[in-house]
Write an enzyme that holds these catalytic residues in place. Structure first.
Site, PDB file in Angstrom:
ATOM      1  N   ARG A  51       0.855  -1.180   0.000  1.00 56.24           N
ATOM      2  CA  ARG A  51       0.000   0.000   0.000  1.00 56.24           C
ATOM      3  C   ARG A  51       0.893   1.232   0.000  1.00 56.24           C
ATOM      4  O   ARG A  51       2.098   1.141   0.151  1.00 56.24           O
ATOM      5  CB  ARG A  51      -0.984   0.021   1.179  1.00 56.24           C
ATOM      6  CG  ARG A  51      -0.627  -0.689   2.432  1.00 56.24           C
ATOM      7  CD  ARG A  51       0.340  -0.018   3.383  1.00 56.24           C
ATOM      8  NE  ARG A  51       0.155   1.405   3.515  1.00 56.24           N
ATOM      9  CZ  ARG A  51       1.140   2.243   3.749  1.00 56.24           C
ATOM     10  NH1 ARG A  51       2.387   1.807   3.840  1.00 56.24           N
ATOM     11  NH2 ARG A  51       0.933   3.524   3.872  1.00 56.24           N
ATOM     12  N   GLY A  52       0.246   2.386  -0.252  1.00 54.94           N
ATOM     13  CA  GLY A  52       0.993   3.613  -0.492  1.00 54.94           C
ATOM     14  C   GLY A  52       1.070   3.836  -1.993  1.00 54.94           C
ATOM     15  O   GLY A  52       1.463   2.932  -2.751  1.00 54.94           O
ATOM     16  N   ALA A  53       0.696   5.039  -2.435  1.00 54.31           N
ATOM     17  CA  ALA A  53       0.545   5.285  -3.873  1.00 54.31           C
ATOM     18  C   ALA A  53       1.794   4.937  -4.694  1.00 54.31           C
ATOM     19  O   ALA A  53       1.689   4.234  -5.712  1.00 54.31           O
ATOM     20  CB  ALA A  53       0.128   6.745  -4.105  1.00 54.31           C
ATOM     21  N   ARG A  94      -7.190  -0.530  -7.004  1.00 54.46           N
ATOM     22  CA  ARG A  94      -7.533   0.538  -6.051  1.00 54.46           C
ATOM     23  C   ARG A  94      -7.708   1.824  -6.861  1.00 54.46           C
ATOM     24  O   ARG A  94      -6.784   2.231  -7.574  1.00 54.46           O
ATOM     25  CB  ARG A  94      -6.460   0.715  -4.970  1.00 54.46           C
ATOM     26  CG  ARG A  94      -6.328  -0.490  -4.041  1.00 54.46           C
ATOM     27  CD  ARG A  94      -5.552  -0.166  -2.783  1.00 54.46           C
ATOM     28  NE  ARG A  94      -6.344   0.642  -1.864  1.00 54.46           N
ATOM     29  CZ  ARG A  94      -5.858   1.179  -0.734  1.00 54.46           C
ATOM     30  NH1 ARG A  94      -4.594   1.013  -0.423  1.00 54.46           N
ATOM     31  NH2 ARG A  94      -6.643   1.889   0.049  1.00 54.46           N
ATOM     32  N   GLN A 197      -2.108   2.312  10.268  1.00 50.08           N
ATOM     33  CA  GLN A 197      -0.806   2.384   9.596  1.00 50.08           C
ATOM     34  C   GLN A 197       0.224   3.159  10.409  1.00 50.08           C
ATOM     35  O   GLN A 197       1.413   2.857  10.374  1.00 50.08           O
ATOM     36  CB  GLN A 197      -0.957   3.029   8.216  1.00 50.08           C
ATOM     37  CG  GLN A 197      -1.725   2.195   7.210  1.00 50.08           C
ATOM     38  CD  GLN A 197      -3.167   2.651   7.089  1.00 50.08           C
ATOM     39  OE1 GLN A 197      -3.765   3.086   8.073  1.00 50.08           O
ATOM     40  NE2 GLN A 197      -3.737   2.550   5.902  1.00 50.08           N
ATOM     41  N   ASP A 238      -2.065  10.466  -2.203  1.00 51.64           N
ATOM     42  CA  ASP A 238      -2.402   9.430  -3.166  1.00 51.64           C
ATOM     43  C   ASP A 238      -2.809  10.015  -4.511  1.00 51.64           C
ATOM     44  O   ASP A 238      -2.736   9.341  -5.527  1.00 51.64           O
ATOM     45  CB  ASP A 238      -3.523   8.549  -2.615  1.00 51.64           C
ATOM     46  CG  ASP A 238      -3.009   7.600  -1.549  1.00 51.64           C
ATOM     47  OD1 ASP A 238      -2.799   6.423  -1.875  1.00 51.64           O
ATOM     48  OD2 ASP A 238      -2.791   8.036  -0.404  1.00 51.64           O
ATOM     49  N   ASN A 248      -5.568  12.142   0.429  1.00 44.75           N
ATOM     50  CA  ASN A 248      -4.654  11.363   1.257  1.00 44.75           C
ATOM     51  C   ASN A 248      -5.479  10.550   2.247  1.00 44.75           C
ATOM     52  O   ASN A 248      -6.706  10.635   2.270  1.00 44.75           O
ATOM     53  CB  ASN A 248      -3.657  12.287   1.969  1.00 44.75           C
ATOM     54  CG  ASN A 248      -2.500  11.509   2.591  1.00 44.75           C
ATOM     55  OD1 ASN A 248      -1.880  10.670   1.932  1.00 44.75           O
ATOM     56  ND2 ASN A 248      -2.213  11.760   3.851  1.00 44.75           N
ATOM     57  N   LYS A 249      -4.803   9.775   3.052  1.00 45.59           N
ATOM     58  CA  LYS A 249      -5.479   8.900   4.001  1.00 45.59           C
ATOM     59  C   LYS A 249      -6.533   9.646   4.806  1.00 45.59           C
ATOM     60  O   LYS A 249      -6.320  10.779   5.220  1.00 45.59           O
ATOM     61  CB  LYS A 249      -4.454   8.259   4.935  1.00 45.59           C
ATOM     62  CG  LYS A 249      -5.024   7.256   5.923  1.00 45.59           C
ATOM     63  CD  LYS A 249      -5.810   6.148   5.255  1.00 45.59           C
ATOM     64  CE  LYS A 249      -5.019   5.389   4.236  1.00 45.59           C
ATOM     65  NZ  LYS A 249      -5.845   4.414   3.484  1.00 45.59           N
TER      66      LYS A 249
END
EC number: 5.3.1.23
Length: 347
Positions: A51-53, A94, A197, A238, A248-249
């Protein structure tokens, strides 16, 4: 653990397979997942093994290599037709992270020039995407750290570190560089519900580099700012729009509002591959909604009564007027708007 040079890395290519550090098990277990097909890569992205763009984009690039490997083995003259279904699976894994589509498009630019086995050419391009991201992270770390004052106290949200990238990190790349320069006096990390996270990944990752970190419940950030104990909020992204709105998150938007209220600066750190110049406003960004179970349970254990419903957006959008700086590998955009974002993309 997986390392790329001396940097912690969530993924590597070894023996014609993609190896992922399964981030669902951190910090308690360090398990490596070995993927042999593009469908497995797509599922790993969807399930947040990776995970993470930026890391998602890199994984997708290697997924294209696996797809080409399989398609060419099936029917060499028709590999580009066969590969189409796998490319669609990867693209749909995603929806919010623009790096995913960016990496797939970059890999596909080579298709028209390939006349024989596609794997060597595509693998070389995937490696380039990976190495370019790592180099960009180091550059952004330098640019972002230069903006911080001495004895700076920072707060970060989610995980925008080596685990979310090709190595070193975006937001955590700035924090790493600032720490090495002796510019940090305190690092706080939000726990970042519901996937935690910050608690599971950011705290663990910083401690691997001997960077002291203090973990916060997400709802403690406001009190910390009210006590004037934060100078900068530093986060990743992201997707960033043409005018500088930032997806973002989930929870980032709330932090941005709190930061503006309390005179705290907000820094967004992301490579230019995260900037989507085809989208003008944040309202146009597709926000992924994930399973209710992620909110209603923790490690499979129910924490809410039977029958309770949950809303679980994975991201929120922070409008550009709440962002003080966007740090990219090409330079720093202060008070982002369309003109300044366009200029940095053309540089």
């Amino acid at each position: 653990m997986i390392y790329q040079g001396d940097s912690l890395c969530p993924l590597t290519w070894q023996e014609e397979r993609l190896h992922l550090l399964d981030q669902r098990w951190l910090p308690h277990q360090q398990q490596i997942v070995v993927l042999a097909t593009a469908a497995e890569v797509a599922q790993a992205i969807k399930d947040m093994v990776v995970r993470g763009a930026p890391a998602i984009g890199i994984a997708a690039a290697y997924g294209v290599v696996l797809a080409a490997q399989s398609a060419y083995a099936q029917a060499p003259p028709h590999w580009q037709t066969i590969i189409t279904a796998d490319l669609q699976k990867l693209a749909q894994a995603r929806p919010t992270a623009v790096n995913l589509v960016w990496a797939l498009q970059r890999m596909q630019t080579h298709f028209s020039t390939i006349v024989a086995d596609p794997v060597p050419i595509l693998l070389a391009e995937a490696h380039r995407i990976h190495q370019e991201d790592l180099a960009a992270n180091h550059r952004m770390g330098e640019l972002g750290a230069d903006l911080l004052p001495a004895a700076c106290r920072v707060l970060t949200h989610c995980n925008a570190g080596a685990l979310a990238t090709g190595g070193y990190g975006t937001a955590l790349g700035v924090i790493r560089t600032a720490h090495r320069a002796g510019k940090l006096s305190q690092v706080y990390a939000d726990e970042t519900r519901p996937w935690l996270q910050g608690a599971r990944l950011t705290a663990w990752e910083l401690l691997q580099d001997n960077i002291p970190v203090t973990l916060l419940a997400d709802n403690a950030a406001a009190a910390l700012m009210q006590q004037q104990r934060i100078d900068w909020v530093i986060v990743g992204a992201d997707r960033i729009t043409a005018r500088g709105d930032v997806a973002n998150k989930i929870g980032t938007y709330g932090l941005a509002i709190l930061a503006r209220q309390h005179g705290v600066k907000l820094m967004v750190v992301a490579p230019t591959s995260t900037i989507d110049m085809n989208l003008m406003e944040g309202s146009a960004i597709v926000i992924e909604e994930r399973s209710q179970a992620e909110v209603l349970t923790v490690n499979g254990q129910a924490i809410a009564p039977v029958g309770a419903q949950a809303w679980n957006p994975a991201f929120d959008v922070t409008p550009s007027h709440l962002v003080d700086v966007i740090v990219t590998e090409k330079g720093v955009v202060t008070q982002p708007n369309l003109e300044r974002m366009t200029a940095i993309m053309r540089s």
